[in-house]
Write a protein that holds these residues in place. Sequence first.
Motif, PDB file in Angstrom:
ATOM      1  N   GLU A  19      -1.274   7.606   5.812  1.00 47.03           N
ATOM      2  CA  GLU A  19      -1.100   8.725   6.260  1.00 47.03           C
ATOM      3  C   GLU A  19      -1.981   9.915   5.096  1.00 47.03           C
ATOM      4  N   THR A  20      -2.173  10.942   5.638  1.00 43.89           N
ATOM      5  CA  THR A  20      -2.920  11.936   4.584  1.00 43.89           C
ATOM      6  C   THR A  20      -2.061  13.180   4.710  1.00 43.89           C
ATOM      7  N   ALA A  21      -2.452  13.976   3.565  1.00 39.76           N
ATOM      8  CA  ALA A  21      -1.545  15.251   3.508  1.00 39.76           C
ATOM      9  C   ALA A  21      -2.622  16.187   3.043  1.00 39.76           C
ATOM     10  N   ASP A  22      -2.342  17.308   3.559  1.00 42.13           N
ATOM     11  CA  ASP A  22      -3.116  18.418   3.110  1.00 42.13           C
ATOM     12  C   ASP A  22      -3.133  18.666   1.638  1.00 42.13           C
ATOM     13  N   VAL A  23      -4.049  18.384   0.908  1.00 41.54           N
ATOM     14  CA  VAL A  23      -4.056  18.865  -0.660  1.00 41.54           C
ATOM     15  C   VAL A  23      -5.264  19.696  -1.030  1.00 41.54           C
ATOM     16  N   ALA A  24      -5.196  20.731  -1.508  1.00 45.65           N
ATOM     17  CA  ALA A  24      -6.279  21.718  -1.913  1.00 45.65           C
ATOM     18  C   ALA A  24      -7.296  21.606  -0.784  1.00 45.65           C
ATOM     19  N   GLY A  25      -6.844  21.935   0.453  1.00 48.16           N
ATOM     20  CA  GLY A  25      -7.692  22.223   1.430  1.00 48.16           C
ATOM     21  C   GLY A  25      -8.598  20.607   1.927  1.00 48.16           C
ATOM     22  N   ARG A  26      -7.945  19.763   1.332  1.00 41.11           N
ATOM     23  CA  ARG A  26      -8.642  18.415   1.823  1.00 41.11           C
ATOM     24  C   ARG A  26      -7.637  17.335   2.342  1.00 41.11           C
ATOM     25  N   ASP A  27      -8.219  16.449   3.140  1.00 45.21           N
ATOM     26  CA  ASP A  27      -7.110  15.494   3.763  1.00 45.21           C
ATOM     27  C   ASP A  27      -7.090  14.320   2.869  1.00 45.21           C
ATOM     28  N   ILE A  28      -6.053  14.023   2.013  1.00 47.30           N
ATOM     29  CA  ILE A  28      -6.205  13.040   1.170  1.00 47.30           C
ATOM     30  C   ILE A  28      -4.903  12.054   1.603  1.00 47.30           C
ATOM     31  N   PRO A  29      -5.518  10.531   1.664  1.00 51.20           N
ATOM     32  CA  PRO A  29      -4.274   9.796   2.050  1.00 51.20           C
ATOM     33  C   PRO A  29      -3.653   9.386   0.875  1.00 51.20           C
ATOM     34  N   VAL A  30      -2.003   9.966   1.150  1.00 52.23           N
ATOM     35  CA  VAL A  30      -1.446   9.694  -0.064  1.00 52.23           C
ATOM     36  C   VAL A  30      -0.308   8.736   0.431  1.00 52.23           C
ATOM     37  N   ARG A  31      -0.416   7.831   1.520  1.00 54.54           N
ATOM     38  CA  ARG A  31       0.282   6.427   1.668  1.00 54.54           C
ATOM     39  C   ARG A  31      -0.776   5.566   1.893  1.00 54.54           C
ATOM     40  N   TRP A  32      -0.416   4.431   1.226  1.00 57.32           N
ATOM     41  CA  TRP A  32      -1.470   3.291   1.429  1.00 57.32           C
ATOM     42  C   TRP A  32      -0.715   1.902   1.708  1.00 57.32           C
ATOM     43  N   ARG A  33      -1.625   1.223   2.377  1.00 59.04           N
ATOM     44  CA  ARG A  33      -1.093  -0.261   2.409  1.00 59.04           C
ATOM     45  C   ARG A  33      -2.080  -1.110   1.465  1.00 59.04           C
ATOM     46  N   VAL A  34      -1.389  -1.910   0.581  1.00 58.72           N
ATOM     47  CA  VAL A  34      -2.324  -2.706  -0.360  1.00 58.72           C
ATOM     48  C   VAL A  34      -2.011  -4.175  -0.101  1.00 58.72           C
ATOM     49  N   THR A  35      -2.979  -4.900   0.210  1.00 59.62           N
ATOM     50  CA  THR A  35      -2.656  -6.245   0.500  1.00 59.62           C
ATOM     51  C   THR A  35      -3.429  -7.117  -0.271  1.00 59.62           C
ATOM     52  N   LEU A  36      -3.197  -8.359  -1.053  1.00 57.38           N
ATOM     53  CA  LEU A  36      -4.108  -9.103  -1.607  1.00 57.38           C
ATOM     54  C   LEU A  36      -3.299 -10.679  -1.244  1.00 57.38           C
ATOM     55  N   PRO A  37      -3.710 -11.142  -0.123  1.00 55.62           N
ATOM     56  CA  PRO A  37      -3.214 -12.353   0.449  1.00 55.62           C
ATOM     57  C   PRO A  37      -3.179 -13.440  -0.423  1.00 55.62           C
ATOM     58  N   GLU A  38      -3.983 -13.556  -1.397  1.00 51.32           N
ATOM     59  CA  GLU A  38      -3.978 -14.883  -2.218  1.00 51.32           C
ATOM     60  C   GLU A  38      -2.826 -14.889  -3.251  1.00 51.32           C
ATOM     61  N   GLU A  39      -2.239 -13.581  -3.454  1.00 53.79           N
ATOM     62  CA  GLU A  39      -0.934 -13.360  -4.220  1.00 53.79           C
ATOM     63  C   GLU A  39       0.151 -13.367  -3.592  1.00 53.79           C
ATOM     64  N   GLY A  40       0.100 -13.149  -1.959  1.00 59.40           N
ATOM     65  CA  GLY A  40       1.033 -12.942  -1.237  1.00 59.40           C
ATOM     66  C   GLY A  40       1.523 -11.473  -1.235  1.00 59.40           C
ATOM     67  N   LEU A  41       0.615 -10.616  -1.692  1.00 53.82           N
ATOM     68  CA  LEU A  41       0.917  -9.135  -1.769  1.00 53.82           C
ATOM     69  C   LEU A  41       0.657  -8.327  -0.364  1.00 53.82           C
ATOM     70  N   ASP A  42       1.682  -7.658  -0.204  1.00 52.51           N
ATOM     71  CA  ASP A  42       1.513  -6.794   0.994  1.00 52.51           C
ATOM     72  C   ASP A  42       2.715  -5.565   0.950  1.00 52.51           C
ATOM     73  N   ILE A  43       1.955  -4.333   0.398  1.00 51.10           N
ATOM     74  CA  ILE A  43       3.102  -3.501  -0.272  1.00 51.10           C
ATOM     75  C   ILE A  43       2.413  -1.933   0.532  1.00 51.10           C
ATOM     76  N   THR A  44       3.250  -1.180   0.538  1.00 52.94           N
ATOM     77  CA  THR A  44       3.072   0.174   0.940  1.00 52.94           C
ATOM     78  C   THR A  44       3.279   1.213  -0.298  1.00 52.94           C
ATOM     79  N   THR A  45       2.348   2.212  -0.516  1.00 51.35           N
ATOM     80  CA  THR A  45       2.548   3.048  -1.783  1.00 51.35           C
ATOM     81  C   THR A  45       2.954   4.576  -1.344  1.00 51.35           C
ATOM     82  N   GLU A  46       4.145   4.962  -2.188  1.00 49.38           N
ATOM     83  CA  GLU A  46       4.394   6.371  -1.676  1.00 49.38           C
ATOM     84  C   GLU A  46       4.306   7.234  -3.037  1.00 49.38           C
ATOM     85  N   PRO A  47       3.587   8.397  -2.710  1.00 50.57           N
ATOM     86  CA  PRO A  47       3.496   9.288  -4.110  1.00 50.57           C
ATOM     87  C   PRO A  47       4.858   9.822  -4.394  1.00 50.57           C
ATOM     88  N   LEU A  48       5.113  10.091  -5.766  1.00 48.82           N
ATOM     89  CA  LEU A  48       6.079  10.941  -6.289  1.00 48.82           C
ATOM     90  C   LEU A  48       5.979  12.150  -5.802  1.00 48.82           C
TER      91      LEU A  48
END
Lengths: 365, 800
Positions: free
Chosen positions: A298-327
């Motif tokens: 998901e992107t947000a309008d930040v300083a006139g830009r489209d900045i992706p503020v929510r991410w999906r981060v995966t590292l299958p070798e470590e069983g990692l599948d997370i979503t990040t949310e900005p404070l």
Amino acid sequence: MTVKARLTALSVALCLALPLSVPGPATAQGFAGLGAEAESFAVPDPDTEFAFPADHLPHPDYRIEWWYLTANLEAADGTPYGVQWTLFRSARRPGTAPGWQADQLWMGHAALTSAGQHRVAERLGRGGTGQAGVTEAPFEAFIDDWTLRSRAADGADALSSVQLTARGADFAYDLALDATGPLIFQGDDGYSVKSPEGQASYYYSQPFYEVAGTLSLPEGDVAVTGTAWLDREWSSQPLSETQTGWDWFSLNFDSGDKLMGFGLRSTDGSHFTSATWITATGATRPYGDGALSVTPLETADVAGRDIPVRWRVTLPEEGLDITTEPLNPQAWMDTLFPYWEGPISLSGSHPGRGYLEMTGYPPRE
Amino acid sequence: MMMRTGMSALLAHWRRHPIQLATLLIGLALATALWSGVQAINAEARASYDRAAGALGQGTLDRLVSAEGVTLGDFADLRRAGYVVTPLVEGTLALGETRLTLRGIDPLTAPPGLGNAAIAGDDTALDGLLSEDGLLLVAPETARGLPRDGLPPLRLSGQVDQGTALTEITTAQRLLGVEELTALVLAPEQPFGLPAIETATRLTRIEGQSGGDLARLTDSFHLNLTAFGLLSFAVGLFIVQSAIGLAFEQRRATFRTLRALGLPLSRLMVLLAAELSLIALLAGIAGIALGYAIAATLLPGVAGTLRGLYGADVSGQLGFDPLWALSALAIALLGAGLAGAQALWRVAQMPLLAPARPRAWAMANARALRLQGAFAAALLGASLGLAIWGDGLVLAFACLAALLIGAALALPPVLIGTLRLLRPLARGPVGGWLLADARQQVPALSLALMALLLALSANIGVGTMVGSFRTTFTGWLDQRLAAELYVTARTPSEAQAIRAAVAPEVDAILPVWSVDVTVAAQPAEIFGIVDHPTYRDNWPLLRAEPQVWDRIAAGDAVLVNEQLFRREALALGEPIAITPDWTLPIAGVYSDYGNPAGQLITGIEALDQRFPNRPRLRFALRVDPEAVPDLVAMLRDRFDLPAANVIDQAQVKALSLRIFDQTFLVSGALNVLTLGVAGFAILTSLLTLSTLRLPQLAPVWALGLTPGRLGRLEVARTALLALLTWAVAVPVGLLLAWVLLAIANVEAFGWRLPMVLFPAQWLWLALAALAAAILACLWPVYRLTRLPPSHLLRVFANDR
């Protein structure tokens, strides 16, 4: 380890170069002051052994370097905060010079982020005047009254215990950081490859800081505790022509494990990724290009830009599948070279907290 | 249909009277041009101050200084303590005849506005600044006067003040040969939670002079210009009013006919207003072009004045602001409206079947005259009161305005009274008629004569002020520049060598050493002098205590310049703090024209003790004037000194006087313009009168005076009125000069000048007034002499 021939400069360092030219990612290569003499800068060598405390100190024969600290903090009432403290060094030519001769330029960035506000300060100076630099005994990295000063006992690593201060127009902080684990060497024992062409930097971290201290705000002081993460990197060469920016994660999982991971974006849309899995005890498992995957949700309008503020981060070798949310989705560093940097919270397979840095997102046309 | 016919009937008048149309257009264009020209100059100067307010050069930000010099250590200490300060190195670089102000900044720590504007948007400028060769950012005007050799590369920037080069701190230190910093500049906003900076440093804080201060300082000058502009505009309006009045008078028949043909009065009014607007528009456009030309011509002079008097840098180049052009058009329309309002009112009041007889203008009205006289007396009284009790520059100018307007209003009663008094002196009936007719004409000509009075008084007043100033200044230069030769060495060792070399050749070597200090929270300079007759015999002391020179030589007292003395309202004997721990009593005051800053003098040994480490590079040489050329040649040969480092007295004087004359060039130019406009006003008034006066002239003609004789009498009468006006203008001008010298100058510059009279100048002005009046009446008189007798006869035949 594959010995790849060429290095890339870590792009963050170019922050230092960029304010001296036109701000913006397009000029990432374009610090004009580095003409012919730039060729005489040293380049990282994969076989070099680290030596401390020498490698905590500046490497003036390399063009760019930084001491980069981020902290996830919490007030007694549970209010979350984020703090950033960065000292960048950029050399106009190798070596140092006394007084006003501007061979080594320094830049400090400090930020204090809460859910509702993101406060930023920036300082510039030159080495040789005593305004900015890094000293060995006691260890202190500083610009003006912003310091990262060692409190370590004799014989201990200088960075194992530090005091961190900074001051802006509307905030200040004074934090005590104590490491509960060892220094972590990223990539191949601290030789961190940054592009398919093999460009690299020297890169080590101290991700095990426990923090206690005070945030000073116009509305009053706030006592905080939390965790912090220090990155140390130095290199000499600019990004390759095709790299436009990066998305960089430093993550603390509730399990005690940690992850450093980044994706460098290319003009063709591909990501060059790299990651280091750090166990709670300080063991590391490095992952090369492709193992880590970072996907904007998901992107947000930040300083006139489209900045992706929510991410999906995966590292299958470590069983990692997370979503990040900005404070605070508006954690925009409105500095001479602007970028996004702020605290994030993690949900999914590995809940936790961390910091995210995103650069090279151009303003909307 | 009716409208078109009406309009063409109205406009036909101008086709038949092209000169009248030209008069109207020229008058309005002149008024607009002078007013808007002055406005353009003021706007340009103000814009320059605003630019300066954003730059470092004018000291808009607070500074930290020290008599011992500011070091890198001071900078680092304050930065490490958290204060946002930035270093500054300032100095003057002598390049042949050119003086370049160098301003060295640290682009990394300079807060926004500290010269950064010049760098922004130029991504290679910063790199150039930090490079080994360095880089000088200069205005294009400055670059033209700079030599190509021996300087770092130049980069043009419109953001840098004229005469200044912005550069990096190390480059400035290298070029100026200094190691220390001039000052640390405080960023306006300091970080959160720091104690006051005074607690953290040994340095002294100097309040920044805001751009507002510069604007206030130069306010007097701009007020002066505005007054001139307003005067010219008013004078121009006199022309317009008489031209419009004439045109309306002559068209009374046309109006009556149009009305009789069924054109409603409201339509007629609309048509007349439209006609007037059209004329105003045309004249306004011409006025804008003319005003721009005037401003562009005068601006370099104004810039010179502002630089000379206030040290304010104003670009000599004029920009074009569309808003300014619009306001000029508006002022033209407003002026035409003001001037035409009376005429339109009369048309509106005209009965439908009014006789088409031209009505002579406002006749002498004893009651109106008495009222005007009383009003004038009140204004003159107010002016006197302001002169005695007024305080401050604005009141000084109010005093001037009351004086001028009062004098102008008093003129018609005074002229009429004088003409009445002259009556017994007239010989013969013709002489008697001439005086009586002149008296009769005063009310009609009064506006033009008032304009002439204002122009003449302004000329005399400003001329006397500038002349007095110049006489005082020349005498002061002779006193102040008593030494024959002034030498500046480049290094202390060279200074030693030069002293040794010239010692056998000269009568005395007088050091000229100074230290920048802060007195009464403002920057000032203190000089140390040796005990020598050069000072005892020549120095221009205005007031002094007994044994002043002995006390100065002993370092027990100081002399202060008049500006500082007046600004701080000091008194002789009063102690003054030169540094926080060095206070001396004031033993004397000296005049120091052309210097905006405070200055002090004490014995050189006392100064040496306090500031042992100041470079001692300058000295004055007393030497037989005959020997000066040889000495100059010797110094240049042996030490390879640049021309600017060896200056003889004559050069300095010539330079000073040139700067002085340039300073007052603008006043002179505006004087001539105002006089020209006044002359033109007389011409139009006379043109207006020439037809109206036929009923008065016809009987005299019928009694046997030839048109030629009548013409000569007309010239004599105009000359008489001009001369009488001039006679009134002389005392008014002298009063004006007195107010300028004794009140306005003290308020504006801090010095009072003795008044010197220049009677020759008045005589020249009398001739100029005569010439203007006679030139103005030539055309109407020529027309009179060419008048066919039938015109004169018709006066008697008309239906009166």
